[in-house]
Scaffold this active site. Structure first.
Site, mmCIF file in Angstrom:
data_model
loop_
_atom_site.group_PDB
_atom_site.id
_atom_site.type_symbol
_atom_site.label_atom_id
_atom_site.label_comp_id
_atom_site.label_asym_id
_atom_site.label_seq_id
_atom_site.Cartn_x
_atom_site.Cartn_y
_atom_site.Cartn_z
ATOM 1 N N GLU A 167 -2.808 3.675 -6.387
ATOM 2 C CA GLU A 167 -4.039 3.771 -5.610
ATOM 3 C C GLU A 167 -4.588 5.192 -5.622
ATOM 4 O O GLU A 167 -5.806 5.393 -5.679
ATOM 5 C CB GLU A 167 -3.804 3.320 -4.173
ATOM 6 C CG GLU A 167 -3.653 1.807 -4.048
ATOM 7 C CD GLU A 167 -3.705 1.352 -2.602
ATOM 8 O OE1 GLU A 167 -4.109 2.156 -1.748
ATOM 9 O OE2 GLU A 167 -3.340 0.203 -2.337
ATOM 10 N N HIS A 224 6.934 0.654 1.611
ATOM 11 C CA HIS A 224 6.263 -0.405 0.848
ATOM 12 C C HIS A 224 6.876 -0.552 -0.529
ATOM 13 O O HIS A 224 7.294 -1.636 -0.940
ATOM 14 C CB HIS A 224 4.767 -0.104 0.728
ATOM 15 C CG HIS A 224 3.985 -1.200 0.084
ATOM 16 N ND1 HIS A 224 3.905 -1.356 -1.293
ATOM 17 C CD2 HIS A 224 3.260 -2.206 0.608
ATOM 18 C CE1 HIS A 224 3.162 -2.416 -1.575
ATOM 19 N NE2 HIS A 224 2.756 -2.950 -0.444
ATOM 20 N N GLU A 255 8.902 -3.925 -1.752
ATOM 21 C CA GLU A 255 8.536 -4.410 -3.082
ATOM 22 C C GLU A 255 9.124 -3.610 -4.226
ATOM 23 O O GLU A 255 8.681 -3.747 -5.367
ATOM 24 C CB GLU A 255 7.001 -4.446 -3.196
ATOM 25 C CG GLU A 255 6.342 -5.388 -2.185
ATOM 26 C CD GLU A 255 4.848 -5.499 -2.381
ATOM 27 O OE1 GLU A 255 4.318 -4.845 -3.311
ATOM 28 O OE2 GLU A 255 4.202 -6.232 -1.612
ATOM 29 N N VAL A 284 0.506 2.901 8.677
ATOM 30 C CA VAL A 284 0.050 1.889 9.621
ATOM 31 C C VAL A 284 1.136 0.839 9.849
ATOM 32 O O VAL A 284 1.820 0.438 8.910
ATOM 33 C CB VAL A 284 -1.227 1.197 9.087
ATOM 34 C CG1 VAL A 284 -1.636 0.041 9.970
ATOM 35 C CG2 VAL A 284 -2.364 2.202 8.968
ATOM 36 N N HIS A 288 2.982 -5.773 6.812
ATOM 37 C CA HIS A 288 4.378 -5.630 6.379
ATOM 38 C C HIS A 288 5.294 -5.364 7.568
ATOM 39 O O HIS A 288 6.388 -5.937 7.672
ATOM 40 C CB HIS A 288 4.511 -4.504 5.359
ATOM 41 C CG HIS A 288 4.004 -4.862 3.997
ATOM 42 N ND1 HIS A 288 4.482 -5.936 3.280
ATOM 43 C CD2 HIS A 288 3.039 -4.286 3.218
ATOM 44 C CE1 HIS A 288 3.843 -6.009 2.118
ATOM 45 N NE2 HIS A 288 2.965 -5.026 2.068
#
Length: 342
Positions: A167, A224, A255, A284, A288
């Site tokens: 990203e 994450h 992941e 945040v 998840h």
């Protein structure tokens, strides 16, 4: 003679009574007419006063509206410099305000001469918020187009990402397409970039969770994870935490690696733990954190660890709501601002 005198007197008396009666009637009519006239005048006066007041209020409201519009335009044109805070985004309103919103506010307070703006990279989240609440948030391209249209000349972009993963790379590529649209454009670093960032984050999270560190409790952070090479930040952070003497802290990812299986293996190797405290290693506490980590489904981290025999407690707080983490982002923004040509 007496009869005529009596008759004359009777006639005179009747005439007098008639005249008095007519006078009284006329007086009453005149009085009524006067009252009606006064009422009409009072009504007209009230209507005139109401009309004047209404016109005055409308004039004042119009003036206030124009003043507000002028002030808004003035605020938009007072500065030609902006800081665009770019986040993945979340549909969890409370967490969004406490984390992303808090980071944006900290940056705005540190740089009052800049117009601080927001953009999300997740179009799915943008669409959810628009459909569910009518809340419109720009994606990166829309935010950049808006900045150009508003006459922004200096643009600093601060991502709230943890690392320079896919990203972040996409963001860099997007900014490259707009380089000729601004006089100056700069992108600040994500949270974990330099060694000093790791040290600062370790200080923050270990201080925050110190009350749980009793030797019988494992403190597990859920990241994450990514397929990008930058996924190494999790291993790096784990190694640095352990090297700093914090033996009861563990990091896994949803992941990627280290996985939850890796974490469970490390917990069993220790053999002393009765309890596990879970907290997201994410800006945040969104989907998840609420579902993959703390959900009641059979594949959530809480359920799996409970089935392993541990007492499990979940702390649903994102990193972004910790003031010291906000300070790191502010420092990264400052570095980008300081690098601009003045």
């Amino acid at each position: 003679m007496k009869k005529r005198v009596v008759a004359w007197m009777m006639a005179t008396l009747m005439a007098t009574f008639c005249m008095a009666g007519c006078g009284a009637k006329e007086t009453a009519q005149n009085a009524g007419s006067t009252a009606e006239t006064k009422a009409t005048v009072d009504t007209q006066a009230e209507e005139t006063e109401t009309t004047v007041d209404t016109q005055a209020e409308e004039t004042e409201t119009t003036a206030d509206t124009k003043a507000a519009e002028t002030e808004t335009v003035q605020e938009k044109t007072d500065t030609d410099a902006a800081i665009l805070v770019v986040s993945f985004g979340t549909s969890y309103n409370d967490s969004r305000d406490l984390t992303i919103g808090a980071i944006e506010e900290a940056i705005a307070e540190a740089f009052p001469e800049y117009d601080v703006r927001r953009a999300f990279t997740s179009q799915i989240i943008i669409d959810i918020l628009k459909d569910r609440e009518g809340l419109e948030i720009d994606n990166v391209e829309e935010a950049l187009d808006r900045a150009v249209a508003d006459g922004i000349k200096t643009l600093v972009v601060q991502p709230t990402h943890l690392m320079n993963g896919f990203e972040y790379t996409d963001l860099v590529d997007a900014l490259a397409d707009y380089e000729d649209q601004f006089e100056q454009i700069a992108i600040a670093s994500p949270l974990l970039t330099e060694d000093a960032d790791y040290d600062a984050v370790i200080d923050v999270i270990t201080e925050k969770m110190a009350s749980y560190d009793d030797g019988e409790t494992a403190i597990v952070f859920m990241g994450h994870g990514t397929e990008a090479d930058s996924n190494v930040i999790y291993e790096t952070l784990q190694n640095k935490i352990t090297a700093a003497g914090y033996e009861n802290y563990y990091i896994g990812t949803v992941e990627a690696e280290p996985s939850l299986d890796d974490v469970i293996a490390a917990l069993k190797e220790n053999g002393n733990y009765k309890k596990v405290v879970l907290e997201p290693l994410m800006v945040v506490a969104g989907d998840h954190a609420n579902n993959d980590m703390a959900g009641d489904e059979e594949d959530s981290w809480k359920t799996i660890l409970t089935n392993e025999g541990y007492e499990v407690e979940c702390v649903l707080e994102g990193l972004g709501q910790i003031p010291a983490i906000q300070d790191i982002y502010v420092a990264h923004t400052k570095a980008a601002v300081d690098g601009l040509t003045k």
